[in-house]
Design a protein around this motif. Structure first.
Motif, mmCIF file in Angstrom:
data_model
loop_
_atom_site.group_PDB
_atom_site.id
_atom_site.type_symbol
_atom_site.label_atom_id
_atom_site.label_comp_id
_atom_site.label_asym_id
_atom_site.label_seq_id
_atom_site.Cartn_x
_atom_site.Cartn_y
_atom_site.Cartn_z
ATOM 1 N N GLU A 107 0.826 -1.195 0.000
ATOM 2 C CA GLU A 107 0.000 0.000 0.000
ATOM 3 C C GLU A 107 0.868 1.256 0.000
ATOM 4 N N SER A 108 0.322 2.320 -0.558
ATOM 5 C CA SER A 108 1.021 3.597 -0.563
ATOM 6 C C SER A 108 0.011 4.723 -0.466
ATOM 7 N N TRP A 109 0.165 5.565 0.552
ATOM 8 C CA TRP A 109 -0.718 6.719 0.701
ATOM 9 C C TRP A 109 -0.506 7.719 -0.438
ATOM 10 N N LEU A 110 0.708 7.724 -1.012
ATOM 11 C CA LEU A 110 1.078 8.704 -2.035
ATOM 12 C C LEU A 110 0.719 8.234 -3.441
ATOM 13 N N LEU A 111 0.974 6.948 -3.711
ATOM 14 C CA LEU A 111 0.742 6.400 -5.049
ATOM 15 C C LEU A 111 -0.545 5.606 -5.139
ATOM 16 N N LYS A 112 -1.320 5.586 -4.032
ATOM 17 C CA LYS A 112 -2.612 4.900 -3.983
ATOM 18 C C LYS A 112 -2.434 3.430 -4.340
ATOM 19 N N GLN A 113 -3.197 2.967 -5.340
ATOM 20 C CA GLN A 113 -3.167 1.551 -5.708
ATOM 21 C C GLN A 113 -2.325 1.280 -6.956
ATOM 22 N N ILE A 151 6.693 6.935 0.499
ATOM 23 C CA ILE A 151 5.672 6.238 -0.283
ATOM 24 C C ILE A 151 4.935 5.164 0.500
ATOM 25 N N ASN A 152 5.535 4.633 1.575
ATOM 26 C CA ASN A 152 4.885 3.491 2.229
ATOM 27 C C ASN A 152 3.864 3.918 3.276
ATOM 28 N N ASN A 153 3.088 2.950 3.735
ATOM 29 C CA ASN A 153 2.050 3.183 4.745
ATOM 30 C C ASN A 153 2.415 2.607 6.112
ATOM 31 N N ILE A 154 3.658 2.249 6.327
ATOM 32 C CA ILE A 154 4.064 1.606 7.565
ATOM 33 C C ILE A 154 3.859 2.556 8.748
ATOM 34 N N ILE A 155 3.161 2.056 9.773
ATOM 35 C CA ILE A 155 2.816 2.858 10.936
ATOM 36 C C ILE A 155 3.947 2.810 11.966
ATOM 37 N N PHE A 156 4.175 3.948 12.636
ATOM 38 C CA PHE A 156 5.095 4.015 13.767
ATOM 39 C C PHE A 156 4.256 4.277 15.015
ATOM 40 N N VAL A 206 -4.967 7.656 4.145
ATOM 41 C CA VAL A 206 -5.289 6.245 4.335
ATOM 42 C C VAL A 206 -6.731 6.096 4.797
ATOM 43 N N SER A 207 -7.177 6.950 5.721
ATOM 44 C CA SER A 207 -8.536 6.880 6.246
ATOM 45 C C SER A 207 -9.559 7.197 5.174
ATOM 46 N N MET A 208 -9.267 8.171 4.306
ATOM 47 C CA MET A 208 -10.193 8.557 3.245
ATOM 48 C C MET A 208 -10.479 7.415 2.297
ATOM 49 N N SER A 209 -9.506 6.534 2.114
ATOM 50 C CA SER A 209 -9.676 5.406 1.205
ATOM 51 C C SER A 209 -10.729 4.435 1.708
#
Length: 263
Positions: free
Chosen positions: A14-20, A154-159, A229-232
């Motif tokens: 997943e990528s918040w920036l590049l979507k799908q 680019i990634n969606n990895i949470i801290f 991410v939430s908007m998706s």
């Protein structure tokens, strides 16, 4: 240990920036992997070729950061290829991938600041005047830092706060290695002898910088990534409700498939 990631799900694809746009994500990671893999091989040359350096260089935190990024990108690319081929997320290593990236990213700023601010001024002319060694140092303590940020961008990895415990344990493990090498073979870094106050001040500074960088990643995630991410997943929210799902509330792929099969 990886139970710290139980409330998360695999976000390697997943990528918040590049979507799908999986092809774009995969393409960027392949390019980054080629660059990092090339830099990784720079270890074997120090005036002559010696593959033993791949082991002896493990005493440096810089090489830990390089190796972590190298393995992360290998796993991430393999994960994405599997996902594109099978249309199912590869579940075996994703928690390890998240931890590897968190630890490597958090320590990358520490490596950058302490090398150029403390270690580099103490190096001999052999390392400062030689153009090859200077190029290698720029790659290790500059290019790798930039690549960590490109991947972070680019990634969606949470801290999460509790996950810093794992990063702290990783730092402690490195310090144990540093102490053993220092008293067995000699100092790893000229300024850290483990027998004076200055050594412990440098270690404390390194830990503080690492903690700061981890917290900065959390802030950047919450400010820029989380809203996207939430908007998706707004369509999964209850109509008329003010409750919005966040990434930690999202069902896993298996749960979605199971729920769909019950209708």
């Amino acid at each position: 240990m990886l139970q710290f990631f139980n409330q998360d799900c695999s976000q390697i694809n997943e990528s918040w920036l590049l979507k799908q746009n999986l092809n774009a994500i995969l393409g960027i990671r392949v390019v980054l992997l080629v660059v990092v893999h090339t830099i990784w091989w720079f270890q074997i040359y120090n005036g002559h070729y010696n593959f033993l350096f791949l082991l002896t260089n493990l005493k440096f935190l810089t090489i830990w950061g390089l190796n972590l990024l190298h393995f992360y990108l290998i796993f991430a690319v393999a994960d994405m290829i599997y996902y594109k081929a099978k249309k199912v997320k590869f579940q075996l290593f994703w928690k390890l991938e998240h931890f590897i990236f968190q630890f490597g990213f958090s320590t990358s700023l520490t490596i950058l600041i302490l090398f150029w601010g403390c270690v580099y001024p103490s190096l001999t002319n052999k390392y400062t005047d030689d153009s090859w060694m200077m190029f290698v140092n720029v790659c290790y303590h500059g290019i790798i830092f930039i690549i960590y940020y490109i991947e972070f961008a680019i990634n969606n990895i949470i801290f999460r706060r509790k996950q810093f415990i794992l990063t702290a344990l990783g730092c402690i493990l490195y310090l144990v290695v540093n102490i053993i090498v220092t008293f067995t073979y000699g100092r790893v870094y000229p300024l850290i002898t483990w027998v004076n106050t200055v050594s412990y001040l440098y270690v404390l500074a390194a830990f503080i910088i690492t903690l700061f960088h981890f917290c900065l990643a959390m802030v950047l995630y919450n400010k820029f990534k989380l809203p996207t991410v939430s908007m998706s997943f707004d369509h999964l929210s209850i109509p008329g409700s003010v409750i919005q799902l966040t990434n930690k509330d999202l069902p896993s792929d298996n749960e979605l498939i199971k729920n769909q099969s019950t209708f």
